[in-house]
Design a protein around this motif. Structure first.
Motif, mmCIF file in Angstrom:
data_model
loop_
_atom_site.group_PDB
_atom_site.id
_atom_site.type_symbol
_atom_site.label_atom_id
_atom_site.label_comp_id
_atom_site.label_asym_id
_atom_site.label_seq_id
_atom_site.Cartn_x
_atom_site.Cartn_y
_atom_site.Cartn_z
ATOM 1 N N SER A 158 0.834 -1.190 0.000
ATOM 2 C CA SER A 158 0.000 0.000 0.000
ATOM 3 C C SER A 158 0.877 1.252 0.000
ATOM 4 O O SER A 158 2.058 1.197 0.328
ATOM 5 N N GLN A 159 0.271 2.338 -0.421
ATOM 6 C CA GLN A 159 1.013 3.582 -0.523
ATOM 7 C C GLN A 159 1.045 4.321 0.813
ATOM 8 O O GLN A 159 0.071 4.326 1.554
ATOM 9 N N THR A 160 2.168 4.923 1.112
ATOM 10 C CA THR A 160 2.288 5.730 2.322
ATOM 11 C C THR A 160 3.065 6.989 1.998
ATOM 12 O O THR A 160 3.873 7.020 1.076
ATOM 13 N N GLU B 124 5.885 6.229 -0.653
ATOM 14 C CA GLU B 124 6.238 4.837 -0.905
ATOM 15 C C GLU B 124 5.057 4.108 -1.529
ATOM 16 O O GLU B 124 3.899 4.442 -1.287
ATOM 17 N N GLY B 125 5.372 3.121 -2.329
ATOM 18 C CA GLY B 125 4.329 2.246 -2.843
ATOM 19 C C GLY B 125 3.666 2.699 -4.115
ATOM 20 O O GLY B 125 2.666 2.114 -4.536
ATOM 21 N N THR B 126 4.201 3.716 -4.751
ATOM 22 C CA THR B 126 3.652 4.184 -6.012
ATOM 23 C C THR B 126 4.786 4.765 -6.839
ATOM 24 O O THR B 126 5.863 5.046 -6.312
ATOM 25 N N SER B 127 4.548 4.927 -8.107
ATOM 26 C CA SER B 127 5.580 5.515 -8.952
ATOM 27 C C SER B 127 4.990 6.679 -9.739
ATOM 28 O O SER B 127 3.793 6.715 -10.020
ATOM 29 N N ARG C 61 9.989 10.085 -5.946
ATOM 30 C CA ARG C 61 9.056 10.068 -4.836
ATOM 31 C C ARG C 61 9.533 10.896 -3.654
ATOM 32 O O ARG C 61 9.150 10.665 -2.516
ATOM 33 N N SER D 289 -2.212 10.095 -7.778
ATOM 34 C CA SER D 289 -1.767 9.217 -8.848
ATOM 35 C C SER D 289 -1.604 10.013 -10.132
ATOM 36 O O SER D 289 -2.525 10.690 -10.569
#
Lengths: 117, 112
Positions: free
Chosen positions: A1-3, A26-29, A72, A95
């Motif tokens: 999951s994203q944080t 964190e958890g995404t780009s 990020r 996003s």
């Protein structure tokens, strides 16, 4: 999951001193990243908006700057703080690829309470 | 970006339904309507998003008339913990560069 991580939580700085606030996701780009400031009892003022590395839009003229050295990571800086820079600073991400469950949702960090004395 | 207008503040009592209306007369065809909630010393939190008609989730309902020039956030049976600032935002999908600009918001005070 994203944080999203934002630090420090509180900061007291003298007038004329430099500032560096850091935000990491964190958890995404390739997120969209935002810096906001909220004065006491006021709404959120969008300071900077970034859709990618080295793609930063400044929304309000001031003595603050922002950088995005990594995908990020979003940093808010000042060379010399003013009393008027006091406030609650918030970092947020959304996003950038339309992959969120809803199209207009952003996620905020816990904020940094900055007091310039 | 479409400009939004909301009441500055509202008072309610526990157990009542609260409706907060937002005006956005120049909303664009590809704009969504999104509401956020902010507690003191915290970042805003997404509540609900809609494009037209009615949207409902476990937290709230969003009513949008056919002309989309306004929207109403409905909070059923509020409690003291619903005391917060509520923001109405109008803008395109994040994919198309929504800068997420917040207005002044509506301060909701729920009393016992």
């Amino acid at each position: 999951s994203q944080t999203i991580h934002q630090w420090p939580a509180t900061l007291v700085q003298p007038v004329g001193s430099p500032l560096s606030l850091e935000c990491t996701v964190e958890g995404t780009s390739n997120p969209n990243l935002y810096w906001y400031r909220q004065a006491a009892g006021r709404g959120l003022q969008l300071l900077f908006y970034s859709i990618g590395i080295d793609q930063i839009s400044s929304e309000v003229p001031q003595n603050l700057s922002a950088s995005r050295p990594q995908d990020r990571q979003f940093i808010l800086s000042s060379k010399k703080l003013l009393l008027s820079d006091s406030g609650f600073y918030l970092c947020a991400w959304s996003s950038g690829t339309g992959g969120a469950l809803v199209d207009t949702e952003a996620f905020f960090g816990q904020g940094t309470r900055l007091t310039v004395v | 970006l479409a400009k939004t207008t909301q009441p500055i503040s509202m008072d309610s009592y526990e157990g009542q339904e609260v409706n907060i209306t937002c005006s956005h007369n120049n909303i664009a065809t590809n704009d969504y309507i999104t509401w956020y909630q902010q507690f003191p010393s915290q970042g805003p939190r997404f509540i609900i998003q809609g494009y037209k008609t009615k949207v409902t989730n476990e937290v709230a309902s969003l009513f949008i008339p056919a002309d989309r020039k306004s929207s109403t956030l409905s909070l059923p049976r509020v409690s003291l913990s619903d005391t917060a600032v509520y923001y109405c935002l109008v803008g395109p999908s994040m994919e198309y560069g929504n800068k997420l600009v917040f207005g002044a918001g509506t301060i909701l005070r729920v009393k016992s």
